[in-house]
Design a protein around this motif. Structure first.
Motif, PDB file in Angstrom:
ATOM      1  N   TYR A 111      11.702 -14.578  29.026  1.00  0.00           N
ATOM      2  CA  TYR A 111      10.901 -13.395  29.338  1.00  0.00           C
ATOM      3  C   TYR A 111      10.108 -13.581  30.628  1.00  0.00           C
ATOM      4  CZ  TYR A 111      11.998 -11.102  24.918  1.00  0.00           C
ATOM      5  OH  TYR A 111      12.639 -10.463  23.888  1.00  0.00           O
ATOM      6  N   GLY A 116      14.484  -1.548  23.813  1.00  0.00           N
ATOM      7  CA  GLY A 116      14.693  -2.693  24.694  1.00  0.00           C
ATOM      8  C   GLY A 116      14.380  -2.309  26.121  1.00  0.00           C
ATOM      9  N   GLU A 163       9.788  -2.609  23.014  1.00  0.00           N
ATOM     10  CA  GLU A 163      10.162  -3.922  23.541  1.00  0.00           C
ATOM     11  C   GLU A 163       9.481  -4.999  22.701  1.00  0.00           C
ATOM     12  OE1 GLU A 163      11.656  -6.920  25.091  1.00  0.00           O
ATOM     13  OE2 GLU A 163      12.279  -5.076  26.133  1.00  0.00           O
ATOM     14  N   LEU A 164      10.178  -6.089  22.482  1.00  0.00           N
ATOM     15  CA  LEU A 164       9.666  -7.176  21.640  1.00  0.00           C
ATOM     16  C   LEU A 164       8.577  -7.989  22.322  1.00  0.00           C
ATOM     17  CD1 LEU A 164      10.224  -8.483  18.846  1.00  0.00           C
ATOM     18  CD2 LEU A 164      11.843 -10.003  19.998  1.00  0.00           C
ATOM     19  N   TRP A 165       8.631  -8.066  23.651  1.00  0.00           N
ATOM     20  CA  TRP A 165       7.756  -8.969  24.392  1.00  0.00           C
ATOM     21  C   TRP A 165       6.492  -8.237  24.857  1.00  0.00           C
ATOM     22  CZ3 TRP A 165       7.615 -13.891  24.192  1.00  0.00           C
ATOM     23  CH2 TRP A 165       6.978 -14.651  25.179  1.00  0.00           C
ATOM     24  N   GLY A 197       7.697  -3.723  19.549  1.00  0.00           N
ATOM     25  CA  GLY A 197       8.475  -3.472  18.343  1.00  0.00           C
ATOM     26  C   GLY A 197       9.819  -4.179  18.395  1.00  0.00           C
ATOM     27  N   ASN A 198      10.450  -4.241  17.243  1.00  0.00           N
ATOM     28  CA  ASN A 198      11.740  -4.924  17.088  1.00  0.00           C
ATOM     29  C   ASN A 198      12.833  -3.887  16.864  1.00  0.00           C
ATOM     30  OD1 ASN A 198      13.970  -6.483  16.179  1.00  0.00           O
ATOM     31  ND2 ASN A 198      12.587  -8.040  15.344  1.00  0.00           N
ATOM     32  N   MET A 199      13.902  -3.944  17.650  1.00  0.00           N
ATOM     33  CA  MET A 199      14.988  -2.975  17.508  1.00  0.00           C
ATOM     34  C   MET A 199      15.685  -3.073  16.156  1.00  0.00           C
ATOM     35  SD  MET A 199      18.018  -4.434  20.004  1.00  0.00           S
ATOM     36  CE  MET A 199      17.061  -4.220  21.502  1.00  0.00           C
ATOM     37  N   GLU A 200      15.447  -4.154  15.428  1.00  0.00           N
ATOM     38  CA  GLU A 200      16.020  -4.292  14.100  1.00  0.00           C
ATOM     39  C   GLU A 200      15.168  -3.613  13.032  1.00  0.00           C
ATOM     40  OE1 GLU A 200      16.782  -8.365  13.246  1.00  0.00           O
ATOM     41  OE2 GLU A 200      18.150  -8.642  14.933  1.00  0.00           O
ATOM     42  N   ASN A 201      13.964  -3.201  13.387  1.00  0.00           N
ATOM     43  CA  ASN A 201      13.050  -2.571  12.420  1.00  0.00           C
ATOM     44  C   ASN A 201      12.177  -1.562  13.164  1.00  0.00           C
ATOM     45  OD1 ASN A 201      11.645  -2.032  10.037  1.00  0.00           O
ATOM     46  ND2 ASN A 201      10.236  -3.745  10.339  1.00  0.00           N
ATOM     47  N   ASN A 226      21.557  -7.177  21.984  1.00  0.00           N
ATOM     48  CA  ASN A 226      20.670  -8.041  21.204  1.00  0.00           C
ATOM     49  C   ASN A 226      20.828  -7.822  19.702  1.00  0.00           C
ATOM     50  OD1 ASN A 226      18.833  -9.600  23.119  1.00  0.00           O
ATOM     51  ND2 ASN A 226      18.660  -7.525  23.939  1.00  0.00           N
ATOM     52  N   ILE A 227      21.189  -6.621  19.315  1.00  0.00           N
ATOM     53  CA  ILE A 227      21.448  -6.329  17.908  1.00  0.00           C
ATOM     54  C   ILE A 227      22.947  -6.179  17.646  1.00  0.00           C
ATOM     55  CG2 ILE A 227      21.215  -3.812  18.166  1.00  0.00           C
ATOM     56  CD1 ILE A 227      19.851  -3.731  15.454  1.00  0.00           C
TER      57      ILE A 227
END
Length: 256
Positions: free
Chosen positions: A17, A54, A76-78, A103-107, A126-127
């Motif tokens: 990152y 993302g 975005e996760l970061w 946030g997480n694209m998986e949830n 990524n997913i």
């Protein structure tokens, strides 16, 4: 471990990152390509809801916000990317109708059938393309759109070196017809596909090359950081050698 045997997912996330934090886009793309994809999407109004999954620091998201009247959320996760995203929105006076959230694209934190458009440039891998199309579909309204870029084979056969590299780095890489078929099976009407031009890749790799010296200076003596830059350089070498065989393709679909 040599750079040839590693994949990007095997490196420290903090290093990854930080490496991508000082550039406008975290992958190949351009304003022109974002706008070309956007041109295939109809019916957006100031009541429409758009999500960029993302989003990184928001290079493409800012282009969307400047060209459609919608409420836009970047995910975005970061956290550092989101801080930059929101600062960029503030600087461009777009913060009244766009925001970045961690946030997480998986949830994803959205309601079913709440969104009019899901956007994702250079991130769905990524997913996984298939999983992303299937799991994100429930968030779209009937007739809502999804627009993503995905690394794709241009030919049915390719040299072993590039086949092995991408099979290890991203096993879902496939040909355009097979990706379109996956989109249909996931419950979308394929609206458009087009190849992201070579200039987007060469510009991206050129920009990243310029940042590598300062990155290595910052992480002097850090073996992980040095190996990561080595991996990035190897990936760029492979692209220039085998660009006729693969690249990003934009896939735009409509929920049916």
């Amino acid at each position: 471990m040599s750079k040839e045997k590693q994949t990007i997912h095997e490196f420290d996330l903090n290093v990854i990152y930080d490496y991508f934090s000082n550039v406008e886009r975290q992958g190949p793309g351009s304003q022109e390509i974002t706008l070309k994809a956007l041109s295939f999407i109809d019916g957006l109004t100031d009541n429409s809801k758009v999500v960029d999954i993302g989003c990184g620091t928001g290079g493409q998201t800012m282009v969307l916000a400047q060209n459609i009247p919608c409420e836009i959320t970047g995910v975005e996760l970061w956290p550092d990317f989101i801080n930059q995203f929101n600062q960029n929105a503030q600087n461009k006076n777009l913060h009244d109708r766009m925001k970045g959230i961690v946030g997480n694209m998986e949830n994803l934190p959205f309601q079913e059938e709440d969104l009019d458009l899901i956007w994702s440039e250079g991130a769905i891998y990524n997913i996984g393309f298939r999983r992303g199309l299937n799991e994100w579909r429930k968030f779209l309204k009937q007739g809502g759109y999804i627009a993503v870029t995905e690394n794709t084979w241009f030919t049915e056969e390719r040299p072993a070196e590039i086949q092995e590299f991408w099979q290890k780095a991203y096993s879902e890489i496939d040909t355009i017809p097979n990706k379109v078929d996956e989109m249909q099976k996931a419950g979308y009407l394929p609206i458009a596909t087009f190849v992201v031009p070579e200039t987007c890749w060469t510009n991206y790799y050129s920009i990243m090359q310029k940042t590598q010296a300062s990155f290595l200076k910052k992480y002097k003596g850090n073996k992980t950081a040095e190996e990561f830059v080595g991996y990035q350089r190897y990936e760029a070498e492979l692209y220039y050698k085998y660009k006729a065989y693969y690249g990003y393709v934009f896939y735009i679909g409509k929920k049916i």
